[in-house]
Design an enzyme around this catalytic site. Structure first.
Site, PDB file in Angstrom:
ATOM      1  N   HIS A 243       0.842  -1.204   0.000  1.00  0.00           N
ATOM      2  CA  HIS A 243       0.000   0.000   0.000  1.00  0.00           C
ATOM      3  C   HIS A 243       0.872   1.247   0.000  1.00  0.00           C
ATOM      4  CE1 HIS A 243       0.717   0.787   4.272  1.00  0.00           C
ATOM      5  NE2 HIS A 243       0.490  -0.492   4.508  1.00  0.00           N
TER       6      HIS A 243
ATOM      7  N   HIS B  16       4.164   1.580   2.082  1.00  0.00           N
ATOM      8  CA  HIS B  16       5.394   0.930   1.594  1.00  0.00           C
ATOM      9  C   HIS B  16       6.014   1.732   0.459  1.00  0.00           C
ATOM     10  CE1 HIS B  16       2.711  -2.564   2.802  1.00  0.00           C
ATOM     11  NE2 HIS B  16       3.596  -2.431   3.762  1.00  0.00           N
TER      12      HIS B  16
ATOM     13  N   CYS C 139       3.058 -10.852  19.436  1.00  0.00           N
ATOM     14  CA  CYS C 139       2.208 -10.444  18.300  1.00  0.00           C
ATOM     15  C   CYS C 139       2.843 -10.969  17.020  1.00  0.00           C
ATOM     16  CB  CYS C 139       2.073  -8.926  18.227  1.00  0.00           C
ATOM     17  SG  CYS C 139       1.287  -8.408  16.677  1.00  0.00           S
TER      18      CYS C 139
ATOM     19  N   CYS D 113       3.698  -8.038  14.456  1.00  0.00           N
ATOM     20  CA  CYS D 113       4.936  -7.270  14.662  1.00  0.00           C
ATOM     21  C   CYS D 113       6.109  -8.219  14.809  1.00  0.00           C
ATOM     22  CB  CYS D 113       4.949  -6.487  15.963  1.00  0.00           C
ATOM     23  SG  CYS D 113       3.555  -5.540  16.385  1.00  0.00           S
TER      24      CYS D 113
ATOM     25  N   CYS E 288      -2.408  -6.391  20.807  1.00  0.00           N
ATOM     26  CA  CYS E 288      -1.171  -5.728  20.387  1.00  0.00           C
ATOM     27  C   CYS E 288      -1.411  -4.213  20.336  1.00  0.00           C
ATOM     28  CB  CYS E 288      -0.775  -6.243  19.003  1.00  0.00           C
ATOM     29  SG  CYS E 288       0.443  -5.195  18.215  1.00  0.00           S
TER      30      CYS E 288
ATOM     31  N   HIS F  19      -1.358  -3.307  16.413  1.00  0.00           N
ATOM     32  CA  HIS F  19      -2.318  -3.899  15.478  1.00  0.00           C
ATOM     33  C   HIS F  19      -3.701  -4.127  16.076  1.00  0.00           C
ATOM     34  CE1 HIS F  19       1.589  -4.930  13.635  1.00  0.00           C
ATOM     35  NE2 HIS F  19       0.929  -4.598  12.547  1.00  0.00           N
TER      36      HIS F  19
ATOM     37  N   LYS G 223      -3.026   5.544  11.620  1.00  0.00           N
ATOM     38  CA  LYS G 223      -1.957   5.031  10.763  1.00  0.00           C
ATOM     39  C   LYS G 223      -2.566   4.135   9.689  1.00  0.00           C
ATOM     40  CE  LYS G 223       1.722   1.825  10.354  1.00  0.00           C
ATOM     41  NZ  LYS G 223       2.346   0.609  10.815  1.00  0.00           N
TER      42      LYS G 223
ATOM     43  N   LYS H 234      -2.515  -2.319   6.862  1.00  0.00           N
ATOM     44  CA  LYS H 234      -3.335  -3.375   6.288  1.00  0.00           C
ATOM     45  C   LYS H 234      -4.241  -3.951   7.360  1.00  0.00           C
ATOM     46  CE  LYS H 234       1.054  -5.145   5.868  1.00  0.00           C
ATOM     47  NZ  LYS H 234       2.283  -5.353   5.129  1.00  0.00           N
TER      48      LYS H 234
END
Ligand code: MSP
Length: 680
Positions: A18, A21, A126, A129, A148, A151, A303, A306
């Site tokens: 996405h 990146h 997690c 991560c 997490c 996430h 943030k 995904k």
């Protein structure tokens, strides 16, 4: 020849690529192009991080052998990156054999030096991560399930035999390194964060798993696989020949290591500035020169990720925008190091203002006039009247200043300010053309010298802008270069070496539009429909994994309702009430932190009055003062003065307030505006 080694993090292949990146890779690519243009031998590395429990699970769910599954996702990364024409020398994959050999060597070196030992580990893990969290660091979800903190997904309690890395042994050495090398971690705020984290003490790190099969086996103990961060971080050295024959092995490694610039998002700062240097020290290897941590692209105030399901879809992005304008936008819009909110509206506005009406229009009108009034040959600087000559000299000086400022800012990785320096010079050229009115001069044969000086100056400015912006807009600047009748590649021209006047008497090429204007309303409507369709498709694909998508799907409807229907109980004000508030354009002249007040910045701001005003604002946690100097902001100019921490504040700076934490985003302008102009 100076070498320059720049890296991006390697991307997890646990989902699709996405904008986040692409962002890190755009930055790295732009730096690589900039350095190459200035004569460095550049090695630019990017790639994919392909091991770990999550990837193993995803492959299982897809019903594919893990390698086949990761190959598919690596392809999707390469496909998404392709339109950007990134100039990476290599794409490292952690499933490649040369990488595995290099990681084994690093492990063995650290172990031989006594920094890896065997023990037992228990903790909250997690899989996204690939990190363990203390109970206190986790977020409590429904039914007190530990989630997490990044996430917001359940953590697994793992207990197993493990190898440990003696991170605790590196606390003093790391602190000494940070202190002796102030540029090791940038920007400064991140350096301070890491320093205080390390000063707080370091625990040894579990660096192997018996419960994870999809990983690199520990040398001499293949029941264990290496902790993915040990595996992944090593890519930066394995890919250039450490512990293998890649690119000629050791000699190549010694040529490029240490890296000059390692770019990372702030979410992975600790791995790169604590673990990574400690691993390197443990093996007796030199440390990278700079780890630069950039901010996050937010979407809807959070943030973009995904897992949260709020990413900017690259397919939608590519459909409406060329990679060039996306590059320009992310570099110009985000103050490097800070977070930025991504909206298509801002992208459209930026493209239209800076590129279509800005650089593109300057190119089109200059070249068209040269074609129409000068038989398609760039005129030499003719001796014109004194006033016009003085103005042309001012333009030339403004361009020369931009050439210096661009490199100065770029060398500090202030991309936004570097580009702004070019825009500022362009405003000067635009004004020069508008004031001189060459289309009128062309009607009067007695004004031939004036006409030629104007078009000469405009074409020379454009030639310099093309060379400066080549790393940012590689194709558009090459097109401008050719249209100016220049030969060769603009990306091989060092802007500071260009001679003013060197483009004169060149026959221009075909005049083609460079940045067509984008129809904001039409594109926004199309994007809304496409995003809804693609979110629905993704939700279908990832349903059991990504409950967060459901919340995002409801979002557009909520937003639309908020915009279309007036909220009940709104008390309207009349225009006379609004006009009581005196809003004015101000330019930040100085900015500094207020001692013992973490939130406050103290500014002097020029409102076009005899004296600049002192104004305080509670934005210190989100903006670095030095990066705000020169920025145009909106000021409430008739707010009664008040004292804050002993300083009188003579006005208020306007900012949007984003998300639950009320993150401020300073209001500003896309076009040049004079200080003191009133907003109404
Ligand atoms: N695999 C690890 C990195 C290992 S490096 C030895 C990883 N991968 S990632 O795919 O999750 O993220 C890679 C990079 O993309 C990070 O620098 C991260 O900060 C960046 N971004 C991911 N989402 C982002 C935004 N929303 N905005 C900006 N960059 C973001 O972490």
């Amino acid at each position: 020849m100076n070498k320059f080694y720049v890296t991006t993090p390697i991307y997890y292949v646990n989902s699709y690529p996405h904008l986040g990146h692409v962002y890190t890779t755009i930055i790295a690519d732009t730096v690589a192009r900039y350095k190459r243009q200035r004569g460095h031998e550049v090695f630019f590395l990017t790639g994919t991080d392909e091991h770990g429990i999550n990837i193993e699970r995803a492959a299982e769910k897809a019903g594919l052998p893990v390698k086949q599954h990761v190959d598919r996702i690596v392809d999707s990364f390469k496909t998404a990156f392709e339109p950007f024409q990134f100039t990476n020398r290599h794409w490292v994959r952690t499933t490649d054999d040369y990488h595995k050999a290099g990681v084994r060597k690093l492990w063995q070196a650290a172990k031989a030096n006594g920094f890896i030992y065997k023990g037992k580990y228990e903790g909250w893990y997690c899989g996204n991560c690939n990190e363990f969290y203390q109970e206190g660091e986790a977020v409590k979800g429904e039914g007190d399930v530990l989630l997490c903190p990044t996430h917001e997904r359940p953590l697994d309690l793992l207990s197993e035999e493990s190898y440990f890395f003696k991170l605790s042994a590196f606390q003093d050495k790391l602190i000494a390194h940070y202190e002796a090398n102030p540029h090791f971690i940038r920007p400064e705020t991140r350096r301070n964060e890491v320093l205080s984290f390390v000063r707080g003490g370091l625990n040894d790190l579990s660096v192997s798993r018996v419960s994870v099969k999809w990983g690199i086996p520990v040398p001499d103990d293949p029941e264990h696989t290496m902790y993915v961060w040990f595996d992944a971080l090593s890519n930066y050295i394995t890919a250039i020949g450490y512990g293998n024959e890649q690119f000629g092995g050791e000699a190549h490694f010694n040529k490029f290591w240490p890296a000059d610039l390692q770019l990372v998002g702030k979410d992975i700062l600790r791995f790169h500035t604590v673990y990574w240097p400690a691993f390197l020290m443990a093996a007796g290897l030199p440390l990278p020169k700079t780890v630069y941590s950039h901010g996050m692209w937010l979407s809807g105030g959070r943030k973009m990720s995904k897992t949260l399901g709020n990413v900017i879809d690259l397919e939608v992005l590519h459909k409406h925008f060329t990679p060039e304008v996306v590059r320009y936008f992310v570099l110009r819009e985000m103050v490097f190091g800070q977070d930025g909110d991504f909206t298509y509206e801002a992208l459209l506005d930026r493209v239209n203002a800076d590129l279509a009406s800005g650089l593109g229009n300057l190119a089109a009108r200059t070249l068209t006039m040269i074609r129409n009034f000068c038989e398609g040959v760039i005129p030499s600087a003719s001796e014109a009247n004194a006033e016009l000559t003085a103005q042309a000299n001012e333009v030339r000086e403004a361009v020369a200043l931009a050439v210096v400022a661009f490199d100065r800012e770029f060398d500090e990785y202030n991309f936004s300010r570097a580009i702004e320096a070019v825009s500022n010079a362009r405003f000067r050229v635009d004004k020069f053309i508008s004031d001189a009115k060459p289309w009128d001069l062309a009607k009067d044969p007695a004004k031939r010298a004036e006409l030629e000086l104007v078009l000469h100056t405009a074409a020379e400015s454009l030639r310099h802008f093309a060379a400066l912006l080549a790393p940012v807009l590689p194709n558009a600047t090459q097109a401008i270069w050719q249209q100016l009748g220049e030969s060769g590649q603009v990306n091989e021209v060092i802007p500071a070496n260009l001679n003013w006047g060197g483009g004169a008497q060149h026959k221009i090429g075909d005049v083609q539009p460079i940045f067509p204007r984008l129809d904001k309303k039409k594109i926004m409507e199309e994007i809304k429909q496409e995003e809804a369709a693609s979110q629905a498709a993704r939700a279908q694909e990832t349903k059991p994994e990504a409950p967060a998508t459901a919340t995002t799907e409801t979002k557009p409807a909520e937003v639309a309702a908020a915009v279309n229907e007036p909220a009940p109980g709104v008390a309207y004000i009349g225009i006379e009430d609004f006009l009581k508030v005196e809003l004015r354009v101000g330019e930040i002249k100085t900015a500094e932190r207020v001692p013992k007040a973490d939130k406050l910045l103290r500014f002097t701001i020029d409102l076009g009055e005899a004296e600049p005003r002192q104004i305080l604002a509670g934005i210190a946690q989100y903006y670095e003062p030095e990066k705000l100097i020169g920025r145009k902001v909106i000021i409430v100019a008739n707010l009664a003065p008040r004292k804050l921490r002993g300083f009188e504040s003579q006005g208020m700076v306007l900012a949007a307030s984003i998300g639950e934490e009320g993150r401020p985003i300073l209001a500003g302008f896309l076009e040049d505006v004079p200080n003191g102009a009133r907003l109404k």
